[in-house]
Scaffold this motif. Structure first.
Motif, short mmCIF file in Angstrom:
data_model
loop_
_atom_site.label_atom_id
_atom_site.label_comp_id
_atom_site.label_asym_id
_atom_site.label_seq_id
_atom_site.Cartn_x
_atom_site.Cartn_y
_atom_site.Cartn_z
N GLY A 1 0.81 -1.21 0.00
CA GLY A 1 0.00 0.00 0.00
C GLY A 1 0.84 1.26 0.00
N MET A 2 1.90 1.28 0.82
CA MET A 2 2.80 2.44 0.84
C MET A 2 3.46 2.64 -0.51
N ASN A 3 3.88 1.54 -1.11
CA ASN A 3 4.54 1.59 -2.40
C ASN A 3 3.60 2.11 -3.49
N ALA A 4 2.36 1.61 -3.48
CA ALA A 4 1.38 2.05 -4.47
C ALA A 4 1.07 3.54 -4.32
N TYR A 5 0.96 4.00 -3.06
CA TYR A 5 0.67 5.42 -2.83
C TYR A 5 1.81 6.30 -3.32
N LYS A 6 3.04 5.84 -3.09
CA LYS A 6 4.20 6.61 -3.52
C LYS A 6 4.29 6.66 -5.04
N ALA A 7 3.96 5.55 -5.69
CA ALA A 7 4.03 5.48 -7.14
C ALA A 7 2.91 6.30 -7.78
N ASN A 8 1.71 6.23 -7.19
CA ASN A 8 0.56 6.93 -7.74
C ASN A 8 -0.49 7.11 -6.65
N PRO A 9 -0.55 8.29 -6.03
CA PRO A 9 -1.48 8.51 -4.91
C PRO A 9 -2.94 8.27 -5.26
N ASN A 10 -3.27 8.25 -6.55
CA ASN A 10 -4.66 8.06 -6.97
C ASN A 10 -4.98 6.62 -7.38
N ALA A 11 -4.05 5.71 -7.16
CA ALA A 11 -4.28 4.32 -7.52
C ALA A 11 -5.46 3.75 -6.73
N ASN A 12 -6.20 2.85 -7.38
CA ASN A 12 -7.45 2.35 -6.79
C ASN A 12 -7.26 1.35 -5.66
N ASN A 13 -6.13 0.66 -5.64
CA ASN A 13 -5.98 -0.47 -4.72
C ASN A 13 -5.34 -0.10 -3.39
N ILE A 14 -5.00 1.15 -3.17
CA ILE A 14 -4.21 1.52 -2.00
C ILE A 14 -4.98 1.26 -0.70
N VAL A 15 -6.20 1.75 -0.63
CA VAL A 15 -7.00 1.57 0.58
C VAL A 15 -7.21 0.09 0.85
N ASP A 16 -7.46 -0.69 -0.20
CA ASP A 16 -7.68 -2.13 -0.03
C ASP A 16 -6.45 -2.81 0.57
N ASP A 17 -5.26 -2.41 0.12
CA ASP A 17 -4.04 -3.02 0.65
C ASP A 17 -3.89 -2.73 2.15
N PHE A 18 -4.14 -1.49 2.55
CA PHE A 18 -4.04 -1.15 3.97
C PHE A 18 -5.11 -1.87 4.79
N LYS A 19 -6.32 -1.99 4.23
CA LYS A 19 -7.38 -2.70 4.93
C LYS A 19 -7.04 -4.19 5.08
N LYS A 20 -6.44 -4.77 4.04
CA LYS A 20 -6.06 -6.18 4.12
C LYS A 20 -4.95 -6.39 5.15
N ALA A 21 -4.05 -5.42 5.27
CA ALA A 21 -3.01 -5.51 6.30
C ALA A 21 -3.64 -5.57 7.68
N TYR A 22 -4.64 -4.72 7.90
CA TYR A 22 -5.33 -4.68 9.19
C TYR A 22 -6.17 -5.94 9.41
N GLU A 23 -6.85 -6.40 8.35
CA GLU A 23 -7.67 -7.61 8.47
C GLU A 23 -6.81 -8.83 8.76
N THR A 24 -5.58 -8.84 8.24
CA THR A 24 -4.66 -9.95 8.50
C THR A 24 -4.19 -9.93 9.94
#
Length: 211
Positions: free
Chosen positions: A105-128
């Motif tokens: 998620g951090m990597n995706a945000y740095k590469a493109n702050p508007n990428a669609n999957n960023i929130v999902d990656d952070f949520k999956k980290a928390y869900e894990t």
């Protein structure tokens, strides 16, 4: 914008990760500009080369090797390479999966702050691993910045439930409440943020107390 970034803070997930990696990695909101420090950039390149050799030799614990190499790639701006390594960590389904999602998620945000999957990656980290308050905090902050206020409030609540010492979670949730004109809840959160060390919160309380 008054949005606050979470400062360097204790995370049980990162603490355990450091034990596995024999490293001392931390979560903070400060970055080194690699372009202006060639010595550091060279050190990362050397580390990547060393880790690649270890991965190619089929060394055990490749999950941690991919994570470390991905972090080096991320630091020097090779985001596509970093994403591939973080995906390897996630697909390993090991003890570093939550960190893998967080790093992705951090990597995706740095590469493109508007990428669609960023929130999902952070949520999956928390869900894990629901101790990973910083992960759900990041998801909430991104939602706030994209004007998804109601969803942001829900996720800030999860961050606070996971770690009630993250002052920025109270502060940013207060901004969400202010955005929907719920000043009473905002002031309550600002008061807590102030108690935890964000003294800017007291100035906002003074501004909105009588509105």
């Amino acid at each position: 914008d008054n949005i606050r970034n979470a400062k360097e803070n204790y995370s049980p997930v990162v603490f355990e990760m450091n034990g596995q990696l024999n490293e001392q990695l931390i979560i903070n909101n400060r970055e080194i500009t690699i372009a202006y420090n060639s010595a550091i950039a060279e050190r990362h390149a050397t580390a990547i080369e060393s880790l690649s050799k270890r991965i190619d030799s089929n060394e055990k614990n490749s999950e941690k090797l991919y994570l470390l190499r991905g972090l080096h790639y991320y630091t020097i701006g090779l985001y596509d390479n970093a994403e591939k390594d973080f995906e390897k960590v996630i697909n390993s389904n090991g003890k570093l999966t939550a960190v893998g999602y967080f790093a992705k998620g951090m990597n995706a945000y740095k590469a493109n702050p508007n990428a669609n999957n960023i929130v999902d990656d952070f949520k999956k980290a928390y869900e894990t691993d629901n101790r990973f308050a910083h992960a759900i905090y990041n998801a909430a902050t991104i939602l706030y910045l994209s004007d998804n206020i109601d969803d942001a409030i829900k996720l800030f609540a999860l961050a606070i439930e996971s770690d009630d010492k993250i002052a920025e979670a109270y502060f940013n949730r207060a901004l969400c409440f202010l955005a929907i004109n719920d000043n009473e809840k905002a002031i309550n959160d600002l008061s807590k943020a102030g108690e935890l060390g964000i003294y800017q919160a007291y100035a906002l309380i003074k501004t909105y107390k009588d509105k």
